[in-house]
Design an enzyme around this catalytic site. Structure first.
Site, PDB file in Angstrom:
ATOM      1  N   GLY A  28      31.455 -69.777 -27.394  1.00 24.71           N
ATOM      2  CA  GLY A  28      30.421 -70.601 -26.811  1.00 24.71           C
ATOM      3  C   GLY A  28      29.036 -70.058 -27.130  1.00 24.71           C
ATOM      4  CG  ASN A  29      27.020 -71.540 -29.332  1.00 18.36           C
ATOM      5  OD1 ASN A  29      26.675 -72.709 -29.311  1.00 18.36           O
ATOM      6  ND2 ASN A  29      28.106 -71.125 -29.997  1.00 18.36           N
ATOM      7  CB  SER A  72      24.764 -68.670 -31.612  1.00 19.48           C
ATOM      8  OG  SER A  72      25.875 -69.541 -31.727  1.00 19.48           O
ATOM      9  CD  GLU A  74      28.934 -73.819 -34.200  1.00 20.27           C
ATOM     10  OE1 GLU A  74      28.143 -74.447 -34.917  1.00 20.27           O
ATOM     11  OE2 GLU A  74      30.169 -73.915 -34.291  1.00 20.27           O
ATOM     12  CG  HIS A 156      34.319 -76.449 -32.453  1.00 21.10           C
ATOM     13  ND1 HIS A 156      34.475 -75.350 -33.253  1.00 21.10           N
ATOM     14  CD2 HIS A 156      33.170 -76.269 -31.767  1.00 21.10           C
ATOM     15  CE1 HIS A 156      33.457 -74.521 -33.062  1.00 21.10           C
ATOM     16  NE2 HIS A 156      32.649 -75.044 -32.166  1.00 21.10           N
TER      17      HIS A 156
END
Length: 213
Positions: A28-29, A72, A74, A156
């Site tokens: 996660g982020n 991150s 992402e 995802h």
């Protein structure tokens, strides 16, 4: 809030999400918009060990403006959302169990409850699959999110946005709840989803009548 306060809030949120089981390990982020760009959690670092200086500041184009930590993986996803949605002040991305299971179906999460209608306006869309941390994933998720508050990312996880970090995180928790309801209903033969019109009417009504004015 200044940048230090933003960093502290992100860390507190990430730790709370970890302790509640909505993220596992360093998965996660989380990010918040700030002056000149956004601040995001670093890649692969345990949330409970983070200090404010560990969170880098990036431009909306994805360039690192401050900090020595690698952002991150992402970060492009968060940047794409902020560029597309000037109203969004915070982004939370989780791999929570039920929401990720729903994402693996590659189908929108139907609106089975009036609470989901109120929180998200109806069903939760699902973005087309793309590999982790790629520009394709960022584009697909931002496009599927549109003007909404949440999106599932195929095979995802999930992403929620908000006017602040607290709201984005609370929406992640609610999305996990609605995903659980979906699977419980499916195990009993399936639920009957609200129509688009019913969901929109419920959301509009509660916007007028619920909460303090």
């Amino acid at each position: 809030m200044n940048d230090v306060e933003i960093r502290k809030e992100i860390i507190e949120t990430a730790v709370d999400m970890y302790r509640s089981g909505l993220v596992q390990g360093t998965g996660g982020n989380f990010s918040s918009r700030c002056e000149g760009g956004f601040i995001i959690t670093p890649s692969g670092m345990a949330y409970e060990l983070l200090a404010p200086g560990d969170l880098p500041k990036l431009s909306l184009g994805g360039e690192i403006l401050e900090g020595s930590r690698t952002p991150s993986i992402e970060s492009a996803l968060h940047a794409a959302v902020y560029r597309m949605r000037p109203d969004v002040r915070a982004v939370a991305h989780t791999h929570s169990i039920y929401a990720t299971a729903a994402a693996s179906l590659r189908l929108p999460l139907p609106c089975l409850t009036d609470n989901q209608a109120v929180t998200f306006g109806g069903e939760i869309p699902v973005a087309q699959y793309a590999p982790i941390g790629t520009p394709e994933l960022a584009r697909n998720a931002a496009a599927a999110l549109g003007s909404g508050a949440a999106v599932l990312m195929a095979n995802h996880g999930a992403l929620c946005v908000g006017e602040n970090m607290r709201q984005a995180a609370e929406r992640c928790a609610m999305l996990e709840t609605f995903a659980k309801i979906f699977f419980i209903a499916a195990s009993a033969g399936g639920g009957k989803a609200l129509t688009k019109e019913e969901a929109e009417r419920e959301a509009a009504d509660m916007a007028l009548r619920y909460g303090q004015k």
